[in-house]
Design a protein around this motif. Sequence first.
Motif, PDB file in Angstrom:
ATOM      1  N   UNK A   1       0.809  -1.210   0.000  1.00 31.03           N
ATOM      2  CA  UNK A   1       0.000   0.000   0.000  1.00 31.03           C
ATOM      3  C   UNK A   1       0.845   1.264   0.000  1.00 31.03           C
ATOM      4  N   UNK A   2       1.803   1.322   0.906  1.00 25.95           N
ATOM      5  CA  UNK A   2       2.680   2.494   0.978  1.00 25.95           C
ATOM      6  C   UNK A   2       3.546   2.615  -0.266  1.00 25.95           C
ATOM      7  N   UNK A   3       4.049   1.478  -0.756  1.00 31.44           N
ATOM      8  CA  UNK A   3       4.894   1.500  -1.959  1.00 31.44           C
ATOM      9  C   UNK A   3       4.068   1.953  -3.170  1.00 31.44           C
ATOM     10  N   UNK A   4       2.842   1.456  -3.282  1.00 32.92           N
ATOM     11  CA  UNK A   4       1.989   1.841  -4.406  1.00 32.92           C
ATOM     12  C   UNK A   4       1.689   3.334  -4.419  1.00 32.92           C
ATOM     13  N   UNK A   5       1.423   3.910  -3.259  1.00 35.50           N
ATOM     14  CA  UNK A   5       1.156   5.352  -3.208  1.00 35.50           C
ATOM     15  C   UNK A   5       2.425   6.153  -3.572  1.00 35.50           C
ATOM     16  N   UNK A   6       3.589   5.641  -3.169  1.00 35.10           N
ATOM     17  CA  UNK A   6       4.849   6.306  -3.539  1.00 35.10           C
ATOM     18  C   UNK A   6       5.023   6.299  -5.061  1.00 35.10           C
ATOM     19  N   UNK A   7       4.723   5.154  -5.690  1.00 31.04           N
ATOM     20  CA  UNK A   7       4.834   5.053  -7.145  1.00 31.04           C
ATOM     21  C   UNK A   7       3.901   6.057  -7.812  1.00 31.04           C
ATOM     22  N   UNK A   8       2.660   6.155  -7.348  1.00 27.32           N
ATOM     23  CA  UNK A   8       1.681   7.077  -7.922  1.00 27.32           C
ATOM     24  C   UNK A   8       2.162   8.524  -7.796  1.00 27.32           C
TER      25      UNK A   8
ATOM     26  N   UNK B   1      -9.423   5.141  -2.469  1.00 25.36           N
ATOM     27  CA  UNK B   1      -8.537   5.184  -3.629  1.00 25.36           C
ATOM     28  C   UNK B   1      -8.793   6.425  -4.479  1.00 25.36           C
ATOM     29  N   UNK B   2     -10.047   6.694  -4.796  1.00 26.41           N
ATOM     30  CA  UNK B   2     -10.370   7.840  -5.657  1.00 26.41           C
ATOM     31  C   UNK B   2      -9.897   9.146  -5.025  1.00 26.41           C
ATOM     32  N   UNK B   3     -10.102   9.271  -3.710  1.00 32.05           N
ATOM     33  CA  UNK B   3      -9.675  10.488  -3.020  1.00 32.05           C
ATOM     34  C   UNK B   3      -8.157  10.600  -3.010  1.00 32.05           C
TER      35      UNK B   3
ATOM     36  N   UNK C   1      -6.039   9.426  -5.311  1.00 28.71           N
ATOM     37  CA  UNK C   1      -5.599   9.810  -6.658  1.00 28.71           C
ATOM     38  C   UNK C   1      -5.897  11.284  -6.912  1.00 28.71           C
ATOM     39  N   UNK C   2      -7.090  11.731  -6.484  1.00 26.63           N
ATOM     40  CA  UNK C   2      -7.431  13.148  -6.675  1.00 26.63           C
ATOM     41  C   UNK C   2      -6.468  14.048  -5.908  1.00 26.63           C
ATOM     42  N   UNK C   3      -6.096  13.620  -4.711  1.00 27.55           N
ATOM     43  CA  UNK C   3      -5.143  14.425  -3.926  1.00 27.55           C
ATOM     44  C   UNK C   3      -3.772  14.484  -4.584  1.00 27.55           C
ATOM     45  N   UNK C   4      -3.303  13.335  -5.085  1.00 28.01           N
ATOM     46  CA  UNK C   4      -1.995  13.307  -5.748  1.00 28.01           C
ATOM     47  C   UNK C   4      -1.999  14.189  -6.997  1.00 28.01           C
ATOM     48  N   UNK C   5      -3.079  14.107  -7.779  1.00 29.60           N
ATOM     49  CA  UNK C   5      -3.165  14.945  -8.981  1.00 29.60           C
ATOM     50  C   UNK C   5      -3.165  16.424  -8.615  1.00 29.60           C
ATOM     51  N   UNK C   6      -3.877  16.764  -7.541  1.00 25.80           N
ATOM     52  CA  UNK C   6      -3.916  18.167  -7.120  1.00 25.80           C
ATOM     53  C   UNK C   6      -2.550  18.626  -6.629  1.00 25.80           C
ATOM     54  N   UNK C   7      -1.858  17.759  -5.885  1.00 22.56           N
ATOM     55  CA  UNK C   7      -0.552  18.138  -5.334  1.00 22.56           C
ATOM     56  C   UNK C   7       0.493  18.275  -6.434  1.00 22.56           C
ATOM     57  N   UNK C   8       0.420  17.428  -7.446  1.00 19.26           N
ATOM     58  CA  UNK C   8       1.442  17.465  -8.507  1.00 19.26           C
ATOM     59  C   UNK C   8       1.059  18.410  -9.642  1.00 19.26           C
ATOM     60  N   UNK C   9      -0.212  18.813  -9.722  1.00 16.64           N
ATOM     61  CA  UNK C   9      -0.656  19.692 -10.799  1.00 16.64           C
ATOM     62  C   UNK C   9      -0.836  18.992 -12.122  1.00 16.64           C
ATOM     63  N   UNK C  10      -0.903  17.669 -12.116  1.00 11.54           N
ATOM     64  CA  UNK C  10      -1.053  16.903 -13.351  1.00 11.54           C
ATOM     65  C   UNK C  10      -2.528  16.798 -13.714  1.00 11.54           C
ATOM     66  N   UNK C  11      -2.831  17.066 -14.995  1.00 11.73           N
ATOM     67  CA  UNK C  11      -4.203  16.943 -15.467  1.00 11.73           C
ATOM     68  C   UNK C  11      -4.592  15.456 -15.444  1.00 11.73           C
TER      69      UNK C  11
ATOM     70  N   UNK D   1     -15.778   3.837 -12.271  1.00  8.40           N
ATOM     71  CA  UNK D   1     -16.637   4.923 -12.724  1.00  8.40           C
ATOM     72  C   UNK D   1     -16.247   6.247 -12.072  1.00  8.40           C
ATOM     73  N   UNK D   2     -15.862   6.186 -10.798  1.00 10.45           N
ATOM     74  CA  UNK D   2     -15.399   7.392 -10.113  1.00 10.45           C
ATOM     75  C   UNK D   2     -14.135   7.944 -10.781  1.00 10.45           C
ATOM     76  N   UNK D   3     -13.212   7.051 -11.126  1.00  8.30           N
ATOM     77  CA  UNK D   3     -11.970   7.489 -11.766  1.00  8.30           C
ATOM     78  C   UNK D   3     -12.243   8.038 -13.168  1.00  8.30           C
TER      79      UNK D   3
END
Length: 894
Positions: free
Chosen positions: A681-688, A722-724, A726-736, A761-763
């Motif tokens: 879990x921790x490794x996967x979030x680091x990769x993302x 999971x959806x939250x 990913x949304x947080x990572x996208x917001x933090x990195x500024x990636x569309x 569907x959420x993603x």
Amino acid sequence: MKRSQGKTRRVCAQEGVLNRITSRIRKSLELQEILSTTVEEVRRFLNTERVKIYRFHPDGSGEVIAESIHGKRLPALLGLHFPADDIPAQAREMFVKTRQRVIVDVIAQRKALNQLDSSETGESLLVEDIRYSPIDPCHAQYLSNMGVYSSLTLPILYQNQLWGLLVSHHSKPRQISLKELEVVQLLVDQLSIAISQSNLLKQTRQQVQHEATLNQISCLLHSPASVTKIRQTVLEELVKALQGSGGRLYITAEPTGKPAQLYTYGEQPCCELEESSYWQQIMGLPHTSPTQQYSYEELRVRNFSVPENLGDLSADRNNAHSPKFPHLRTVSDLYQEPQFELVSAFAATTIRSILIMPLQYRQDCVGCFTIFRNEIETETLWAGRLNHDERNIRPRESFAAWREIKQGQPHEWGLDEVKLAQALGNNLYMAVMQRRVEDMFRHQALHDPLTGLPNRILFEDRLSLTLAQAYRRGKMLAVAFLDLDRFKTINDTLGHAVGDALLQSVAQRLLGCLREGDTIARWGGDEFTLLLPRISCPEEVAKLAQRILSSFKTPFRIGDRELHISTSIGIALAPYDGEDTETLLKNADTTMYRAKQQGKDNFQLYTPEMNKKALEQLVLANHLHKALNRDEFLLHYQPQLNLKTGQIVALEALIRWQHPELGLVPPDQFIPLAEETGLIGAIGEWVLQTACTQNRAWQLAGLPPMRIAVNLSARQFQQKRLSKTIARVLAETGLDPSYLEVEITESIAMYDVNFTICILQELQDMGVYIAMDDFGTGYSSLATLRRFPLHTLKVAREFVNDITTDQKDAAIIKSIVALGHGLELNVIAEGVETLEQLKFLHAVQCDGMQGYLFSQPLAADAVTQFCQQQSAGGISLSNFSQKLEFSVVKKLDN
């Protein structure tokens, strides 16, 4: 003077009679002796020829139970029965209501009715009410036929009921004075006291006898003999105590899984009563079929303290919503009970009456005992032959004894016998429940409470015993460790209730795969152990293991969810892989982890090299816990090529572990370990986070926009946030979001289809691209696949490897491409390494490719240089076309 002396003698005689009767009642405890003395004293006192005591039976008939006769003018009636209609109902009523005494003079055709109580109020009269009336002609003829011309009748009352009559007969007219009547009445009152005393004595004796019976049964129930012998002996004593001809003792199945037991004694019907639906309906027990799985639901029943017949059964059966509760039932005559449908089972027997006693207390029932009684022969001596011809309404002419014999009569159950049966049932219930509680404690100490399977303690005991037996006989046995793949993901995401239900279903399915004599235990968590004795060769174990793996191909239905799960099995053989319990278990456990490293969903047989490998895995796991904090992980990126445009459209992020001592550790070594240890879990979030950050950095550096593809592990995908995340990572990195692609395998998607659809569907609603990785290797159906909100199918490299040499693989690739296009999905082939593979994929209109033919996974800096070359005038594309020996552009034109 003489008149005064005569009066004195009469007074003395009266007092003497009273004193003798009273003394007899005080001294004697036997009612019959008191009655015999009473009739003798009354006859002497009245100086009549016959005095008798007439006792009423429940059916209204009567019997002369005591008699004193003087002379031979009147016949003896002792022991003779009289029909109920000899004494009219109206006369019986007046005997009770007014304590009426009747004096009859047949010669004068007159009778005197002396009433002590008011006929209107029932209260005692201050002055005795004496009424005279003519005698009924039938009554006069009745007495005349008996040789009686004067009679005196007094009622004997007990507890306000007509117990009997004291009757004086004389063959000549005889006047009864009021004083004589008063004395006789006092004697009759003394009889009521004697009857009460006798009944109390009878009840005391009966209670003593019942207590002795209960003590005997209690001693038997707590004797050190085996349970089977105890219960059989108890049944025999129950039959004797209740004067039966046979019986049955039925004990329901136990919560520990022990099946129902039936004990029999004496003559039996021709069917198993307790297993019939009708019988279990009577007893309030749920009807179960022999193949029905054991249920832990307790039997809930209601307590009844009084016996009931089957008369209310039809009402219960007609009302489908009425609860069925057991209570003691007696059937006096099987052939007179229309509701008793099992009468045919008794046709070949002489059984006529039954008593059914549930073993229950309040709402808990553990079985029942049934007592049978055979039909009996009755003999009755009547006073004169009965004539039931309705035209003959005249009194009998003769009262000579007439013997009536009836065969096939029921032996009815008395209230005292019913009470004894209830007390015996309570004792037996307590003994059964005590035994069950003890067995339950032992069972719980040795069994898993969730699945009901043996636990580790019992398994090790059985393994030790089986090992000793195998050693003495020179036989081989196998021990297997079985672990559910990715079970923790289900438990963490769907909850422990679903996880527990899945474990129970797995246990049942495993039991269905084993042979008779095999043992399965829940070792702990999602691990099970198997003990397989009588193994002739390793191939036999391999077949059984394969049967288990095949059974897991069928999804598990848990509520409204359909769950796919696989298992990994490790097997050790005795005596080759260990001769003691500890060694065998350790080696089987090691082998099971080896099966997981081999991709899960397989079985492995132990080899000595596995211990060395297990030690290496232990060391690697210790390093893995520190790798994330020490920044030892890095990402490489492998480009994905669009075969129609020749452009790089995406990069797949692939994790690498650069260990300072071990060097570059490949993913297939540490990713399974990370899943087992929970670090994934921790490794996967680091990769993302790292991949999104890098992609945004490339965009800011001026590289053409490309998607970054990130693989999600099973545990990571099943996280509810999971959806939250990913949304947080996208917001933090500024990636569309459109430049992020998440990849899940087909197996992950099929764990919980409804959950998968919801998350995907959420993603998709966020704008994230979704790809199904390793397509073709999982369990998905076309009906399920079309429900998933996907953008891309990635064909597993297993199908790409031999597409130029294997027609089956080639056909599969064509089908997948056609399927993907039909679902409006892009299709990308993984593991493309040869020109021939690329030509084939291009020919079947595959949308894209990824593999070493185009580029191996690259470090972040190398990706920048590689992409810059691609965008600089198509240099890279031209070189790549030359390698293919044809121009992609020309190919597209053609």
